[in-house]
Design a protein around this motif. Structure first.
Motif, PDB file in Angstrom:
ATOM      1  N   MET A   5       0.835  -1.196   0.000  1.00 62.71           N
ATOM      2  CA  MET A   5       0.000   0.000   0.000  1.00 62.71           C
ATOM      3  C   MET A   5       0.878   1.258   0.000  1.00 62.71           C
ATOM      4  SD  MET A   5      -2.239   1.638   2.949  1.00 62.71           S
ATOM      5  CE  MET A   5      -0.708   2.268   3.560  1.00 62.71           C
ATOM      6  N   LEU A   6       1.917   1.223   0.847  1.00 60.62           N
ATOM      7  CA  LEU A   6       2.830   2.374   0.901  1.00 60.62           C
ATOM      8  C   LEU A   6       3.532   2.586  -0.436  1.00 60.62           C
ATOM      9  CD1 LEU A   6       4.673   2.123   4.331  1.00 60.62           C
ATOM     10  CD2 LEU A   6       3.421   4.103   3.447  1.00 60.62           C
ATOM     11  N   ALA A   7       3.945   1.463  -1.044  1.00 56.49           N
ATOM     12  CA  ALA A   7       4.668   1.574  -2.325  1.00 56.49           C
ATOM     13  C   ALA A   7       3.799   2.283  -3.353  1.00 56.49           C
ATOM     14  CB  ALA A   7       5.083   0.191  -2.819  1.00 56.49           C
ATOM     15  N   ALA A   8       2.510   1.967  -3.354  1.00 57.44           N
ATOM     16  CA  ALA A   8       1.609   2.648  -4.289  1.00 57.44           C
ATOM     17  C   ALA A   8       1.346   4.073  -3.821  1.00 57.44           C
ATOM     18  CB  ALA A   8       0.307   1.863  -4.404  1.00 57.44           C
ATOM     19  N   GLY A   9       1.172   4.230  -2.487  1.00 58.98           N
ATOM     20  CA  GLY A   9       0.825   5.543  -1.938  1.00 58.98           C
ATOM     21  C   GLY A   9       1.951   6.556  -2.069  1.00 58.98           C
ATOM     22  N   LEU A  10       3.203   6.096  -1.996  1.00 58.37           N
ATOM     23  CA  LEU A  10       4.322   7.035  -2.141  1.00 58.37           C
ATOM     24  C   LEU A  10       4.424   7.521  -3.587  1.00 58.37           C
ATOM     25  CD1 LEU A  10       7.138   5.304  -0.043  1.00 58.37           C
ATOM     26  CD2 LEU A  10       5.575   7.107   0.660  1.00 58.37           C
ATOM     27  N   HIS A  11       3.843   6.734  -4.484  1.00 56.18           N
ATOM     28  CA  HIS A  11       3.743   7.119  -5.887  1.00 56.18           C
ATOM     29  C   HIS A  11       5.120   7.466  -6.469  1.00 56.18           C
ATOM     30  CE1 HIS A  11       1.192   9.417  -9.061  1.00 56.18           C
ATOM     31  NE2 HIS A  11       1.635   8.246  -9.485  1.00 56.18           N
ATOM     32  N   SER A  12       6.039   6.550  -6.247  1.00 54.05           N
ATOM     33  CA  SER A  12       7.422   6.823  -6.662  1.00 54.05           C
ATOM     34  C   SER A  12       7.774   6.044  -7.914  1.00 54.05           C
ATOM     35  CB  SER A  12       8.380   6.372  -5.559  1.00 54.05           C
ATOM     36  OG  SER A  12       8.012   6.989  -4.366  1.00 54.05           O
TER      37      SER A  12
ATOM     38  N   PRO B  72       6.421  -1.153 -10.477  1.00 54.43           N
ATOM     39  CA  PRO B  72       6.085  -0.774  -9.098  1.00 54.43           C
ATOM     40  C   PRO B  72       7.336  -0.712  -8.234  1.00 54.43           C
ATOM     41  CG  PRO B  72       5.351  -3.024  -9.587  1.00 54.43           C
ATOM     42  CD  PRO B  72       5.985  -2.507 -10.825  1.00 54.43           C
ATOM     43  N   PHE B  73       7.234  -0.044  -7.131  1.00 52.61           N
ATOM     44  CA  PHE B  73       8.353   0.127  -6.195  1.00 52.61           C
ATOM     45  C   PHE B  73       8.444  -1.146  -5.338  1.00 52.61           C
ATOM     46  CE2 PHE B  73       9.630   2.737  -2.191  1.00 52.61           C
ATOM     47  CZ  PHE B  73      10.924   2.234  -2.272  1.00 52.61           C
ATOM     48  N   ARG B  74       9.008  -2.202  -5.953  1.00 56.01           N
ATOM     49  CA  ARG B  74       8.990  -3.520  -5.288  1.00 56.01           C
ATOM     50  C   ARG B  74       9.929  -3.590  -4.088  1.00 56.01           C
ATOM     51  NH1 ARG B  74       9.194  -5.333 -10.858  1.00 56.01           N
ATOM     52  NH2 ARG B  74       7.080  -5.872 -11.473  1.00 56.01           N
ATOM     53  N   GLY B  75      10.978  -2.736  -4.119  1.00 60.10           N
ATOM     54  CA  GLY B  75      11.966  -2.813  -3.045  1.00 60.10           C
ATOM     55  C   GLY B  75      11.329  -2.667  -1.674  1.00 60.10           C
ATOM     56  N   LEU B  76      10.291  -1.830  -1.603  1.00 63.61           N
ATOM     57  CA  LEU B  76       9.655  -1.571  -0.314  1.00 63.61           C
ATOM     58  C   LEU B  76       8.980  -2.829   0.241  1.00 63.61           C
ATOM     59  CD1 LEU B  76       9.118   0.578   1.771  1.00 63.61           C
ATOM     60  CD2 LEU B  76       7.163   1.349   0.446  1.00 63.61           C
ATOM     61  N   LEU B  77       8.524  -3.693  -0.673  1.00 61.02           N
ATOM     62  CA  LEU B  77       7.865  -4.931  -0.229  1.00 61.02           C
ATOM     63  C   LEU B  77       8.818  -5.831   0.544  1.00 61.02           C
ATOM     64  CD1 LEU B  77       5.682  -4.077  -2.452  1.00 61.02           C
ATOM     65  CD2 LEU B  77       5.185  -6.512  -2.484  1.00 61.02           C
TER      66      LEU B  77
END
Ligand SMILES: Cc1ncc(COP(=O)(O)O)c(C=O)c1O
Length: 466
Positions: free
Chosen positions: A104-111, A348-353
């Motif tokens: 959710m954060l990865a999408a929410g940070l919109h990076s 997507p910002f997969r690193g955050l996962l």
């Protein structure tokens, strides 16, 4: 109970109150689903009206959020539950809640993390987890990596690197892999334009490991015919039985004949965090490339795997491209532009996962859960061996146990049906040495002894029902 509904004609750009309400209502759905996971049956048939409701095209005007969420929840409650501790089928997925929040954060940070200059700090974060993975496998510090959607794409990306190393010739290069290798490997070779005639399927020994003697014979036969052994694939955890190829031996063979050595560790790789797993995976650090799934061995939500490539520049050689519109793309020292290393530009910002759950729980939490999966497989094998009429087909090397009925396939099939009809378990089957075999795959962090008890009880019921 539903709160005040979000207005019917909701603007695209929500204000703070609307955002909060949307998030709250969405999280309530997740909570409702999590709340039922321990008592709801593992399988619920999907009624036809539910499928019809999900096929409705979007309306011109909006729909109230509670109505949409109700529809979604009704569909999500049906089918096979992935949240259930009794999921032992195929390769289970833990779906850690910290991973849900990370997604959710990865999408929410919109990076945008396709290129380092956009968000260097976030690309540094992604690099940190890739470097950590490389260290877990004992690969050299210069190893490069990339996070992708799954093991299939990670295998394919590695094979593209091997193909573009410079010595691949379609008329004489040959790839070797176990007959027990995952189907994503031949598929990846097909997608990479490797002709089927260039691929040798090598027989596996009884536990499911590649037979290195047969491999050597095939390699020598090909060399005698003037062909070039180009790629050797090792499997670190086969999907059928969790068998691990002799990776040290394969690395030595590959090195002697100048072949690229790729290890498909999609299922088994993360067991390297444990003492027993590291011992079984010995030799993985010598690989030219490794594919590993974080949505398997790190229990993360679907859609995150890594490819690691030992040779700096190999990923870029296979994947870089140019366009006039890219003139404003700049470089950041020591950080990669991922779009130059793999098949995706926007990603997507997969690193955050990986980063958030690993930092939040600590590596030890994952190591313990993986160790426990190894223990459960051993316990299950011992319990099943003690049941008259049951044959355990191999000593578990990782966390999968395969067994069958001594009486033959019809009885095995009946056991399968009783287990999967129990409402509290899900298993899948395969064919081993010409026999139908049931697999118990332990990789869900919520699975424990109660599930082994339930499997044993279901087997005994099925055998008594003769
Ligand atoms: C050994 C192995 N390799 C590759 C894959 C493919 O991974 P994914 O489903 O993430 O594409 C799997 C999936 O189960 C697997 O078990």
């Amino acid at each position: 109970m539903h709160k005040r509904p979000v207005s019917r004609l909701l603007p695209l750009d929500l204000d703070a109150a609307q955002r909060k309400q949307l998030a709250q209502e969405a999280f309530e759905v997740i909570e409702r689903l999590l709340g039922r996971r321990d008592h709801a049956p593992i399988f619920v048939p999907t009624p036809p009206q539910c499928i019809e409701a999900m096929q409705v095209a979007p309306p011109e005007g909006g729909t109230e959020l509670p109505e949409l969420l109700d529809r979604l929840q009704a569909a999500a409650e049906c089918g096979w539950s992935k949240e259930h501790a009794g999921d032992l089928g195929f390769i289970p997925n833990g779906g850690l809640y910290s991973g849900v929040i990370a997604a959710m954060l990865a999408a929410g940070l919109h990076s945008f993390t396709g290129s380092a200059f956009e968000q260097p700090g976030l690309v540094a974060l992604e690099e940190s987890v890739l470097r950590w993975l490389g260290r877990v496998f004992g690969m050299p510090p210069a190893t490069e990596g990339l996070l992708l959607s799954g093991g299939s794409l990670a295998n394919q990306t590695a094979i593209v690197c091997a193909r573009d190393r410079g010595d691949f010739a379609p008329d004489r290069s040959v790839a070797y892999l176990s007959e027990r290798a995952h189907h994503s490997l031949p598929k990846a070779m097909h997608l990479c334009g490797i002709p089927a005639a260039c691929i040798r399927s090598i027989r596996a020994t009884a536990p499911g490991r590649i037979d290195t003697q047969s491999l050597l014979e095939e390699v020598e036969r090909d060399r005698a015919l003037g062909r070039h052994p180009w790629l050797i694939v090792g499997v670190a955890g086969s999907t059928d039985t969790g068998s691990v190829d002799d990776l040290s031996e394969l690395a030595a063979i590959a090195s002697r004949c100048g072949a690229w050595f790729h290890v498909d560790a999609a299922y088994g790789g993360m067991f390297a965090l444990t003492g027993r797993g590291a011992a079984r995976l010995q030799g993985i650090g010598a690989a030219d490339s490794v594919a590993v799934n974080a949505h398997k061995g790190l229990f993360l939500p679907y859609g995150v795997a890594a490819v690691l490539v030992r040779h700096p520049g190999a990923l870029a050689r296979a994947h870089s491209g140019q366009g006039a519109y890219m003139r404003d793309v700049t470089r950041v020292p020591d950080l990669p532009n991922y779009f130059e290393l793999g098949p995706e530009l926007t990603r997507p910002f997969r690193g955050l996962l990986l980063w958030l759950p690993l930092h939040l729980h600590g590596v030890a939490g994952f190591r313990q859960a993986l160790d426990r999966s190894l223990d459960l497989a051993q316990q299950a094998a011992a319990r099943l061996r003690a049941i008259p009429g049951i044959e355990v087909l191999h000593e578990p090397e990782l966390s999968i146990v395969a067994f069958c009925a001594a009486q033959g396939d019809a009885t095995t099939q009946r056991i399968l049906a009783v287990i999967n009809g129990s409402g509290e378990l899900r298993v899948s089957s395969t064919t081993l040495h010409g026999r139908t075999a049931i697999r118990l795959a332990f990789l869900h962090p919520r699975t424990g002894e109660p599930q082994i008890d339930a499997v044993e009880a279901a087997i005994r019921r099925a055998l008594e029902a003769r």
